[in-house]
Design an enzyme around this catalytic site. Structure first.
Site, PDB file in Angstrom:
ATOM      1  N   ARG A 131      -6.717  15.596  -5.595  1.00 47.56           N
ATOM      2  CA  ARG A 131      -7.192  15.153  -4.270  1.00 47.56           C
ATOM      3  C   ARG A 131      -7.816  13.747  -4.270  1.00 47.56           C
ATOM      4  NH1 ARG A 131      -9.162  20.588  -3.618  1.00 47.56           N
ATOM      5  NH2 ARG A 131      -7.503  21.800  -2.638  1.00 47.56           N
ATOM      6  N   LYS A 153      -2.457   0.349   1.390  1.00 45.29           N
ATOM      7  CA  LYS A 153      -1.308   1.125   1.885  1.00 45.29           C
ATOM      8  C   LYS A 153      -0.506   1.598   0.675  1.00 45.29           C
ATOM      9  CE  LYS A 153      -0.213  -0.552   6.540  1.00 45.29           C
ATOM     10  NZ  LYS A 153       0.792  -1.223   7.400  1.00 45.29           N
ATOM     11  N   GLU A 195       6.823 -12.962   2.031  1.00 49.36           N
ATOM     12  CA  GLU A 195       5.546 -12.416   2.526  1.00 49.36           C
ATOM     13  C   GLU A 195       4.485 -13.529   2.620  1.00 49.36           C
ATOM     14  OE1 GLU A 195       5.401  -9.350   3.735  1.00 49.36           O
ATOM     15  OE2 GLU A 195       6.228  -7.859   2.329  1.00 49.36           O
ATOM     16  N   LYS A 236      -5.105 -11.697   3.948  1.00 49.24           N
ATOM     17  CA  LYS A 236      -4.895 -10.250   4.058  1.00 49.24           C
ATOM     18  C   LYS A 236      -6.229  -9.507   3.929  1.00 49.24           C
ATOM     19  CE  LYS A 236      -2.198  -6.282   2.809  1.00 49.24           C
ATOM     20  NZ  LYS A 236      -0.984  -5.694   2.272  1.00 49.24           N
ATOM     21  N   GLU A 246      -5.229   0.133  10.348  1.00 43.35           N
ATOM     22  CA  GLU A 246      -4.227  -0.351  11.311  1.00 43.35           C
ATOM     23  C   GLU A 246      -4.346   0.343  12.672  1.00 43.35           C
ATOM     24  OE1 GLU A 246      -0.258  -1.239   9.602  1.00 43.35           O
ATOM     25  OE2 GLU A 246       0.544  -0.573  11.518  1.00 43.35           O
ATOM     26  N   ARG A 250      -4.424  -5.148  12.229  1.00 42.02           N
ATOM     27  CA  ARG A 250      -3.688  -5.096  10.959  1.00 42.02           C
ATOM     28  C   ARG A 250      -2.184  -5.053  11.188  1.00 42.02           C
ATOM     29  NH1 ARG A 250      -4.697  -1.807   5.269  1.00 42.02           N
ATOM     30  NH2 ARG A 250      -2.764  -2.582   4.327  1.00 42.02           N
ATOM     31  N   ASN A 254       2.611  -6.759   9.901  1.00 39.40           N
ATOM     32  CA  ASN A 254       3.945  -6.158   9.994  1.00 39.40           C
ATOM     33  C   ASN A 254       4.966  -7.118  10.605  1.00 39.40           C
ATOM     34  OD1 ASN A 254       5.289  -3.013  10.538  1.00 39.40           O
ATOM     35  ND2 ASN A 254       3.766  -3.322   8.963  1.00 39.40           N
ATOM     36  N   HIS A 257       8.724  -6.779   9.947  1.00 39.01           N
ATOM     37  CA  HIS A 257       8.959  -5.499   9.281  1.00 39.01           C
ATOM     38  C   HIS A 257       9.652  -4.464  10.157  1.00 39.01           C
ATOM     39  CE1 HIS A 257       6.375  -7.325   6.302  1.00 39.01           C
ATOM     40  NE2 HIS A 257       6.501  -6.281   5.499  1.00 39.01           N
ATOM     41  N   HIS A 261      12.441  -3.297   8.005  1.00 39.46           N
ATOM     42  CA  HIS A 261      12.476  -1.943   7.434  1.00 39.46           C
ATOM     43  C   HIS A 261      13.739  -1.199   7.858  1.00 39.46           C
ATOM     44  CE1 HIS A 261       7.878  -1.371   6.467  1.00 39.46           C
ATOM     45  NE2 HIS A 261       8.517  -2.070   5.565  1.00 39.46           N
ATOM     46  N   HIS A 275      13.021  -5.817  -0.387  1.00 41.50           N
ATOM     47  CA  HIS A 275      12.065  -5.759   0.728  1.00 41.50           C
ATOM     48  C   HIS A 275      11.764  -7.159   1.275  1.00 41.50           C
ATOM     49  CE1 HIS A 275       8.684  -4.573   3.213  1.00 41.50           C
ATOM     50  NE2 HIS A 275       7.947  -5.496   2.604  1.00 41.50           N
TER      51      HIS A 275
HETATM   52  N1  LIG Z   1       1.483  -1.527   0.220  1.00 42.97           N
HETATM   53  C1  LIG Z   1       1.679  -2.681   0.829  1.00 42.97           C
HETATM   54  O1  LIG Z   1       0.809  -3.217   1.521  1.00 42.97           O
HETATM   55  C2  LIG Z   1       2.987  -3.383   0.635  1.00 42.97           C
HETATM   56  C3  LIG Z   1       3.122  -4.720   1.029  1.00 42.97           C
HETATM   57  C4  LIG Z   1       4.336  -5.352   0.826  1.00 42.97           C
HETATM   58  C5  LIG Z   1       5.380  -4.673   0.209  1.00 42.97           C
HETATM   59  N2  LIG Z   1       5.205  -3.392  -0.175  1.00 42.97           N
HETATM   60  C6  LIG Z   1       6.260  -2.679  -0.891  1.00 42.97           C
HETATM   61  O2  LIG Z   1       6.483  -3.352  -2.114  1.00 42.97           O
HETATM   62  C7  LIG Z   1       7.815  -3.108  -2.547  1.00 42.97           C
HETATM   63  C8  LIG Z   1       8.456  -4.398  -2.998  1.00 42.97           C
HETATM   64  O3  LIG Z   1       7.709  -4.919  -4.065  1.00 42.97           O
HETATM   65  P1  LIG Z   1       8.354  -5.947  -5.089  1.00 42.97           P
HETATM   66  O4  LIG Z   1       9.087  -6.997  -4.368  1.00 42.97           O
HETATM   67  O5  LIG Z   1       7.290  -6.324  -6.049  1.00 42.97           O
HETATM   68  O6  LIG Z   1       9.468  -5.071  -5.773  1.00 42.97           O
HETATM   69  P2  LIG Z   1       9.514  -4.282  -7.178  1.00 42.97           P
HETATM   70  O7  LIG Z   1       8.305  -3.525  -7.416  1.00 42.97           O
HETATM   71  O8  LIG Z   1      10.822  -3.582  -7.175  1.00 42.97           O
HETATM   72  O9  LIG Z   1       9.541  -5.449  -8.243  1.00 42.97           O
HETATM   73  C9  LIG Z   1      10.579  -6.376  -8.197  1.00 42.97           C
HETATM   74  C10 LIG Z   1      11.449  -6.377  -9.470  1.00 42.97           C
HETATM   75  O10 LIG Z   1      10.873  -7.283 -10.384  1.00 42.97           O
HETATM   76  C11 LIG Z   1      10.594  -6.628 -11.616  1.00 42.97           C
HETATM   77  N3  LIG Z   1       9.345  -7.209 -12.086  1.00 42.97           N
HETATM   78  C12 LIG Z   1       8.116  -7.099 -11.525  1.00 42.97           C
HETATM   79  N4  LIG Z   1       7.253  -7.875 -12.178  1.00 42.97           N
HETATM   80  C13 LIG Z   1       7.935  -8.492 -13.167  1.00 42.97           C
HETATM   81  C14 LIG Z   1       7.596  -9.437 -14.144  1.00 42.97           C
HETATM   82  N5  LIG Z   1       6.372  -9.973 -14.230  1.00 42.97           N
HETATM   83  N6  LIG Z   1       8.552  -9.828 -15.007  1.00 42.97           N
HETATM   84  C15 LIG Z   1       9.817  -9.336 -14.922  1.00 42.97           C
HETATM   85  N7  LIG Z   1      10.221  -8.474 -13.995  1.00 42.97           N
HETATM   86  C16 LIG Z   1       9.282  -8.055 -13.124  1.00 42.97           C
HETATM   87  C17 LIG Z   1      10.546  -5.163 -11.320  1.00 42.97           C
HETATM   88  O11 LIG Z   1      10.893  -4.406 -12.447  1.00 42.97           O
HETATM   89  C18 LIG Z   1      11.597  -5.062 -10.205  1.00 42.97           C
HETATM   90  O12 LIG Z   1      12.869  -4.999 -10.788  1.00 42.97           O
HETATM   91  C19 LIG Z   1       8.536  -2.470  -1.389  1.00 42.97           C
HETATM   92  O13 LIG Z   1       8.673  -1.099  -1.613  1.00 42.97           O
HETATM   93  C20 LIG Z   1       7.606  -2.716  -0.228  1.00 42.97           C
HETATM   94  O14 LIG Z   1       7.722  -1.729   0.776  1.00 42.97           O
HETATM   95  C21 LIG Z   1       4.043  -2.742   0.028  1.00 42.97           C
HETATM   96  O1  LIG Z   2      -0.549  -4.254   4.566  1.00 44.91           O
HETATM   97  C1  LIG Z   2       0.010  -4.154   5.654  1.00 44.91           C
HETATM   98  O2  LIG Z   2      -0.569  -3.663   6.639  1.00 44.91           O
HETATM   99  C2  LIG Z   2       1.399  -4.606   5.839  1.00 44.91           C
HETATM  100  O3  LIG Z   2       2.003  -4.354   6.868  1.00 44.91           O
HETATM  101  C3  LIG Z   2       2.020  -5.395   4.718  1.00 44.91           C
HETATM  102  C4  LIG Z   2       3.533  -5.279   4.648  1.00 44.91           C
HETATM  103  O4  LIG Z   2       3.995  -6.456   4.003  1.00 44.91           O
HETATM  104  C5  LIG Z   2       4.011  -4.096   3.817  1.00 44.91           C
HETATM  105  O5  LIG Z   2       5.400  -4.174   3.640  1.00 44.91           O
HETATM  106  C6  LIG Z   2       3.601  -2.728   4.289  1.00 44.91           C
HETATM  107  O6  LIG Z   2       3.886  -1.755   3.317  1.00 44.91           O
HETATM  108  C7  LIG Z   2       4.312  -2.303   5.556  1.00 44.91           C
HETATM  109  O7  LIG Z   2       3.571  -1.279   6.108  1.00 44.91           O
HETATM  110  P1  LIG Z   2       4.185  -0.121   7.003  1.00 44.91           P
HETATM  111  O8  LIG Z   2       2.959   0.509   7.556  1.00 44.91           O
HETATM  112  O9  LIG Z   2       5.048  -0.758   8.046  1.00 44.91           O
HETATM  113  O10 LIG Z   2       4.953   0.761   6.107  1.00 44.91           O
HETATM  114 ZN   LIG Z   3       6.103  -6.191   3.458  1.00 40.99          ZN
END
Ligand SMILES: NC(=O)c1ccc[n+]([C@@H]2O[C@H](COP(=O)([O-])OP(=O)(O)OC[C@H]3O[C@@H](n4cnc5c(N)ncnc54)[C@H](O)[C@@H]3O)[C@@H](O)[C@H]2O)c1
Ligand SMILES: O=C(O)C(=O)C[C@@H](O)[C@H](O)[C@H](O)COP(=O)(O)O
Ligand SMILES: [Zn+2]
Length: 378
Positions: A131, A153, A195, A236, A246, A250, A254, A257, A261, A275
């Protein structure tokens, strides 16, 4: 003093102000080697369940594990396959079971070492395990360092769409080691840059103009890169501090997105469309859609697309290789967006560069007609 306890000073520390859930984002070189000392200062003697992917594990896991051990922490690691497909129910189950197997208890930690995929997956595992256990982000992609590691998130995808299952679960620390970006492939760096550009376009026209002038320095490394990472994180952190879950502002993060998405889901969460690439197309579309509705100038929409193209990012549906859903299919995916309320569509639209706003009750017929035009355009 042990070697692990020597901390360097050429780092930037940004606080995320969230009352009892406040934490620091630390940005700079050599942080992987310092991770043990920095984490032990917060949770001495903890077990640390590291979640990472194969690409990152091959290059950076050993440095992190050595650092944790020398600071008296006990690491274990679960390694998932790289790519968006790991944000799935199946991989989530494997990760949670591996963390339980390693006896990660409530006073221990889950640590995400990787890009946004690993961060979102590990964060959701941390939110759910027993949990909820504490969570540390060690982002290794540009995208994760400028965006996904901050703000709490977490989650996975469903066949109904992107990030539809998850939780808000803030990390207790973010360590963004800028040296590890040296091993990141160029395509991934570009995706993360989308981003950064998004962040500037929301409400910071001078930052966007700076990116137009300095993007080659950001790609080249050095102080401009660190400045871009720190500026994006600071922006951010400020938004998250005033609207953690959000309920208002916040949603501006997006930008790009809602379209993005839907395109990612339409491409099957595959490497056809990363992404960040989807965000680049979605951002260009948000500006073109705004222009088509008379909300912003065509010149601003063109200027945004020109900049994204100049760094090598896609800006149009036609830039995505392979088949995609038709307009009805894309509209169905858009209808699952988390900003939808009682069936009505919310988009982040714009009056111009740095002048984005939350548009509620957007007319679906206008979106549909826009998507028809976008799909027809070469
Ligand atoms: N939670 C949030 O607020 C938020 C915000 C933006 C995006 N996201 C999510 O993040 C994801 C995309 O993240 P991403 O672009 O980092 O993709 P990812 O995690 O797939 O990483 C990108 C690629 O680069 C490789 N990689 C990462 N770091 C490396 C390094 N230092 N050296 C060599 N290879 C490396 C990974 O193995 C992968 O193949 C999506 O799922 C998106 O929805 C979430
Ligand atoms: O942190 C946030 O809030 C964002 O919207 C950042 C985005 O870049 C990110 O891709 C996020 O995961 C999208 O959120 P979602 O709520 O649309 O899934
Ligand atoms: Zn994003």
């Amino acid at each position: 003093m042990s070697e692990a306890a020597i901390l360097s000073n050429d780092v930037t520390t940004l606080p995320v102000q969230l009352g009892e859930r406040s934490y620091d984002i630390v940005i700079g070189p050599r942080l992987l080697a310092e991770a043990g000392a920095r984490i032990a200062a917060l949770r001495p003697g903890a077990r640390v369940g590291i979640v990472t992917d194969r690409n990152v594990a091959e290059r950076h896991l050993a440095t992190l594990e050595d650092s944790l051990r020398s600071a008296g922490l006990t690491p274990s690691a679960v390694v998932v396959e790289p790519g968006e497909k790991s944000k799935s129910y199946g991989v989530f189950e494997q990760v949670v079971d591996a963390l339980l197997e390693s006896r990660i208890e409530r006073r221990d930690l889950v640590l995400a070492l990787g890009g946004g995929v690993v961060g979102d997956l590990a964060g959701f595992a941390a939110a759910s395990l027993r949990r909820g256990v504490d969570f540390v982000q060690v982002p290794t992609s540009l995208l994760a360092q400028v965006d996904s590691s901050v703000g709490g998130k977490t989650g996975i995808n469903s066949r109904h769409g992107k990030n539809l299952v998850g939780a808000f679960h803030q990390p207790i620390l973010v360590l963004a080691d800028t040296d590890v970006l040296g091993t990141l492939p160029l395509r991934e760096f570009r995706a993360g840059y989308a981003e950064v550009a998004k962040c500037a376009l929301i409400d910071n026209a001078p930052f966007f103009a700076w990116l137009e002038r300095r993007w080659q320095d950001v790609f080249g490394g050095g102080p401009a890169r660190i400045e871009a990472i720190a500026s994006s994180c600071a922006a951010k952190a400020a938004v998250v501090a005033r609207d953690e879950k959000e309920t208002g502002d916040r949603a501006l993060l997006n930008l790009g997105h809602t379209f993005g998405h839907a395109l990612e889901a339409g491409a099957g969460f595959s490497s056809r469309l990363l992404h960040g690439e989807a965000v680049a197309i979605g951002t260009a579309q948000a500006f073109r859609f705004s222009a088509s509705q008379g909300l912003c100038s065509a010149e601003d929409a063109e200027r945004v697309a020109r900049h994204l193209k100049s760094v090598g990012l896609p800006t149009r549906i036609a830039d995505i290789p392979g088949a995609l859903p038709d307009t009805d299919g894309l509209m169905d995916l858009i209808a699952q967006d988390k900003k939808v309320s009682r069936g009505s569509l919310t988009f982040i639209l714009t009056h111009g560069i740095g002048r984005c706003f939350i548009a509620r009750d957007v007319d679906p017929a206008a979106v549909r007609a826009f998507l028809d035009r976008e799909r027809a355009a070469g």
